[in-house]
Design a protein around this motif. Structure first.
Motif, mmCIF file in Angstrom:
data_model
loop_
_atom_site.group_PDB
_atom_site.id
_atom_site.type_symbol
_atom_site.label_atom_id
_atom_site.label_comp_id
_atom_site.label_asym_id
_atom_site.label_seq_id
_atom_site.Cartn_x
_atom_site.Cartn_y
_atom_site.Cartn_z
ATOM 1 N N PHE A 99 7.185 -41.379 -44.992
ATOM 2 C CA PHE A 99 7.477 -40.100 -44.547
ATOM 3 C C PHE A 99 8.808 -39.304 -44.799
ATOM 4 C CE2 PHE A 99 2.905 -40.356 -41.448
ATOM 5 C CZ PHE A 99 2.672 -40.077 -42.269
ATOM 6 N N GLY A 100 9.511 -40.222 -44.443
ATOM 7 C CA GLY A 100 11.230 -39.685 -44.587
ATOM 8 C C GLY A 100 11.773 -39.852 -45.735
ATOM 9 N N GLN A 101 10.700 -40.023 -47.096
ATOM 10 C CA GLN A 101 11.016 -39.575 -48.330
ATOM 11 C C GLN A 101 10.656 -38.026 -48.680
ATOM 12 O OE1 GLN A 101 11.422 -43.004 -50.773
ATOM 13 N NE2 GLN A 101 10.766 -44.408 -48.862
ATOM 14 N N PHE A 102 9.401 -37.752 -48.374
ATOM 15 C CA PHE A 102 8.721 -37.061 -48.362
ATOM 16 C C PHE A 102 9.190 -35.109 -47.899
ATOM 17 C CE2 PHE A 102 5.427 -39.793 -48.799
ATOM 18 C CZ PHE A 102 4.233 -39.340 -48.794
ATOM 19 N N PRO A 103 8.614 -34.435 -48.685
ATOM 20 C CA PRO A 103 8.865 -33.003 -48.925
ATOM 21 C C PRO A 103 8.827 -31.834 -47.379
ATOM 22 C CG PRO A 103 8.015 -33.311 -50.971
ATOM 23 C CD PRO A 103 7.651 -34.822 -49.868
ATOM 24 N N GLU A 104 9.445 -31.856 -46.756
ATOM 25 C CA GLU A 104 9.506 -31.267 -44.943
ATOM 26 C C GLU A 104 7.659 -30.000 -45.425
ATOM 27 O OE1 GLU A 104 9.881 -29.963 -41.196
ATOM 28 O OE2 GLU A 104 10.925 -31.470 -42.570
ATOM 29 N N ASN A 105 7.205 -29.817 -46.848
ATOM 30 C CA ASN A 105 5.669 -29.406 -46.424
ATOM 31 C C ASN A 105 4.941 -29.551 -46.824
ATOM 32 O OD1 ASN A 105 6.956 -29.515 -49.658
ATOM 33 N ND2 ASN A 105 5.285 -28.045 -50.167
ATOM 34 N N LEU A 106 4.793 -30.998 -47.745
ATOM 35 C CA LEU A 106 3.861 -31.060 -47.595
ATOM 36 C C LEU A 106 3.763 -32.659 -45.769
ATOM 37 C CD1 LEU A 106 3.729 -33.982 -50.905
ATOM 38 C CD2 LEU A 106 1.955 -32.659 -49.717
ATOM 39 N N LEU A 107 4.945 -32.285 -44.914
ATOM 40 C CA LEU A 107 4.625 -32.927 -43.389
ATOM 41 C C LEU A 107 3.880 -32.140 -43.188
ATOM 42 C CD1 LEU A 107 7.884 -34.900 -43.998
ATOM 43 C CD2 LEU A 107 5.691 -35.879 -43.871
ATOM 44 N N ILE A 108 4.659 -30.933 -43.278
ATOM 45 C CA ILE A 108 3.994 -30.131 -42.497
ATOM 46 C C ILE A 108 2.744 -29.890 -42.206
ATOM 47 C CG2 ILE A 108 3.718 -27.715 -41.158
ATOM 48 C CD1 ILE A 108 6.313 -29.892 -39.731
ATOM 49 N N HIS A 109 2.350 -29.125 -43.552
ATOM 50 C CA HIS A 109 1.062 -28.809 -44.011
ATOM 51 C C HIS A 109 -0.046 -29.643 -44.085
ATOM 52 C CE1 HIS A 109 2.134 -24.602 -45.012
ATOM 53 N NE2 HIS A 109 3.205 -25.190 -45.516
ATOM 54 N N ASP A 130 8.070 -31.066 -31.888
ATOM 55 C CA ASP A 130 8.030 -30.260 -33.254
ATOM 56 C C ASP A 130 7.574 -30.490 -34.509
ATOM 57 O OD1 ASP A 130 10.858 -28.310 -34.602
ATOM 58 O OD2 ASP A 130 10.642 -30.428 -36.217
ATOM 59 N N VAL A 131 6.908 -31.689 -35.492
ATOM 60 C CA VAL A 131 5.610 -31.646 -36.269
ATOM 61 C C VAL A 131 4.925 -30.342 -35.711
ATOM 62 C CG1 VAL A 131 4.953 -32.766 -37.810
ATOM 63 C CG2 VAL A 131 7.249 -33.482 -37.042
ATOM 64 N N LEU A 132 3.989 -31.121 -34.442
ATOM 65 C CA LEU A 132 3.158 -30.152 -33.891
ATOM 66 C C LEU A 132 2.864 -28.697 -33.420
ATOM 67 C CD1 LEU A 132 1.720 -32.777 -30.749
ATOM 68 C CD2 LEU A 132 1.038 -32.170 -34.032
ATOM 69 N N ASP A 133 4.395 -28.161 -33.659
ATOM 70 C CA ASP A 133 4.684 -26.905 -33.700
ATOM 71 C C ASP A 133 4.620 -26.059 -34.555
ATOM 72 O OD1 ASP A 133 5.075 -27.628 -30.647
ATOM 73 O OD2 ASP A 133 7.215 -27.776 -29.911
ATOM 74 N N ARG A 134 5.719 -26.976 -35.569
ATOM 75 C CA ARG A 134 5.104 -26.213 -37.052
ATOM 76 C C ARG A 134 4.663 -26.301 -37.592
ATOM 77 N NH1 ARG A 134 9.770 -28.834 -40.484
ATOM 78 N NH2 ARG A 134 9.778 -30.428 -38.563
ATOM 79 N N ALA A 135 3.342 -27.359 -37.409
ATOM 80 C CA ALA A 135 2.314 -27.268 -38.352
ATOM 81 C C ALA A 135 0.805 -26.565 -37.487
ATOM 82 C CB ALA A 135 1.650 -28.692 -38.047
ATOM 83 N N GLU A 136 1.615 -25.972 -36.468
ATOM 84 C CA GLU A 136 -0.081 -25.289 -36.044
ATOM 85 C C GLU A 136 -0.173 -24.135 -36.228
ATOM 86 O OE1 GLU A 136 -1.720 -26.813 -31.317
ATOM 87 O OE2 GLU A 136 0.933 -25.833 -31.799
ATOM 88 N N PRO A 137 0.852 -23.356 -37.246
ATOM 89 C CA PRO A 137 -0.088 -22.252 -37.596
ATOM 90 C C PRO A 137 -0.530 -21.933 -38.700
ATOM 91 C CG PRO A 137 2.267 -22.268 -36.918
ATOM 92 C CD PRO A 137 2.260 -23.354 -36.823
ATOM 93 N N TYR A 138 -0.537 -23.281 -39.561
ATOM 94 C CA TYR A 138 -0.535 -23.351 -40.223
ATOM 95 C C TYR A 138 -2.441 -24.417 -40.051
ATOM 96 C CZ TYR A 138 3.740 -23.049 -42.534
ATOM 97 O OH TYR A 138 4.664 -22.853 -42.897
ATOM 98 N N GLY A 142 -6.879 -23.747 -43.331
ATOM 99 C CA GLY A 142 -7.416 -25.398 -43.623
ATOM 100 C C GLY A 142 -6.165 -25.658 -45.121
ATOM 101 N N GLU A 143 -4.262 -25.445 -44.386
ATOM 102 C CA GLU A 143 -3.901 -26.557 -45.054
ATOM 103 C C GLU A 143 -3.139 -27.669 -44.301
ATOM 104 O OE1 GLU A 143 -0.764 -24.290 -46.881
ATOM 105 O OE2 GLU A 143 -1.799 -22.407 -46.266
ATOM 106 N N THR A 144 -4.137 -28.168 -44.160
ATOM 107 C CA THR A 144 -4.004 -30.192 -42.837
ATOM 108 C C THR A 144 -4.765 -30.966 -43.463
ATOM 109 O OG1 THR A 144 -6.044 -29.689 -41.465
ATOM 110 C CG2 THR A 144 -3.806 -28.332 -40.539
ATOM 111 N N GLU A 145 -4.078 -32.097 -43.539
ATOM 112 C CA GLU A 145 -4.883 -33.538 -43.611
ATOM 113 C C GLU A 145 -5.949 -33.898 -43.458
ATOM 114 O OE1 GLU A 145 -2.698 -34.676 -40.163
ATOM 115 O OE2 GLU A 145 -2.488 -33.367 -41.574
ATOM 116 N N LEU A 146 -6.252 -32.725 -42.407
ATOM 117 C CA LEU A 146 -8.003 -33.228 -41.442
ATOM 118 C C LEU A 146 -8.720 -31.903 -42.533
ATOM 119 C CD1 LEU A 146 -6.034 -33.616 -38.345
ATOM 120 C CD2 LEU A 146 -7.236 -35.320 -39.665
ATOM 121 N N GLN A 147 -8.606 -30.721 -42.784
ATOM 122 C CA GLN A 147 -9.279 -30.103 -44.219
ATOM 123 C C GLN A 147 -10.625 -30.108 -44.107
ATOM 124 O OE1 GLN A 147 -8.197 -28.634 -47.543
ATOM 125 N NE2 GLN A 147 -6.792 -30.699 -47.920
ATOM 126 N N SER A 148 -11.051 -31.361 -44.200
ATOM 127 C CA SER A 148 -12.649 -31.885 -44.310
ATOM 128 C C SER A 148 -13.136 -32.457 -43.193
ATOM 129 C CB SER A 148 -12.664 -33.115 -45.031
ATOM 130 O OG SER A 148 -12.113 -34.382 -44.103
#
Length: 197
Positions: A99-109, A130-138, A142-148
């Motif tokens: 995760f330390g090597q991933f682009p920020e947008n992939l981590l959050i989305h 902080d990760v949850l706070d930034r991800a919640e607007p998305y 349906g732009e999350t890893e749990l979209q299924s």
């Protein structure tokens, strides 16, 4: 190759039957350095091929390693999501390193819950929150890893993460509120307070 095996030059057997070998790490590093100096343009493709071979043969960690080395983060993301429960059980340090090597947008989305879970496991609660706070607007997009999953399940997993964070901070009253939300949304599947007792 057979002569090198017989002479045990630079090779280390990985099994009793001597079917699988790896190069001695120093020799492997020497070869890799030479490859990257002389043929840098083909290195990402070689990593992509290695990732695919490891995926097909059931070696998820190695497949992700090579996908990340190829800077093919979408493939790495898919592999991590597919094997999330196994990786969360056995490869937490690896997850955080990747995760330390991933682009920020992939981590959050795409990896928010897994990323937050990994951080919280190592008591990095503020970062997890902080990760949850930034991800919640998305979540609604349906732009999350749990979209299924359906919306209730997704919100349930976010509540579960927030409950874990509250428990880590000894904020019991807040944890109870999130635990009730987990019960409501996931039907008791993720009842964290019950699991902690």
């Amino acid at each position: 190759m057979y002569e090198a095996v017989q002479a045990e030059l630079f090779l280390i057997p990985l099994d009793r039957d001597r079917v699988w070998y790896r190069y001695h790490h120093m020799f492997g590093r020497l070869l890799y350095n030479r490859l990257t100096r002389q043929y840098a343009e083909i290195v990402p493709e070689l990593h992509r091929r290695a990732s695919e071979w490891f995926r097909i043969n059931g070696y998820t960690v190695e497949a992700v390693e090579h996908a990340v080395a190829a800077v093919d983060f979408n493939t790495a993301c898919e592999l991590i999501v597919q094997e999330a429960s196994e990786l969360l059980r056995n490869e937490m340090h690896m997850l955080l390193r990747w995760f330390g090597q991933f682009p920020e947008n992939l981590l959050i989305h795409n990896l928010a819950v897994l990323y937050a879970w990994s951080l919280a496991t190592f008591d990095r609660l503020e970062e997890a929150e902080d990760v949850l706070d930034r991800a919640e607007p998305y979540l609604d997009t349906g732009e999350t890893e749990l979209q299924s999953l359906n919306d209730e399940d997704i919100l349930g997993y976010f509540a579960a993460m927030r409950c874990m964070i509250c428990l880590g901070r000894n904020e019991t009253e807040k944890a109870v509120v999130y635990d009730e939300e987990i019960m409501r949304r996931l039907g008791g599947v993720g009842n964290i307070l019950a699991a902690k007792c």
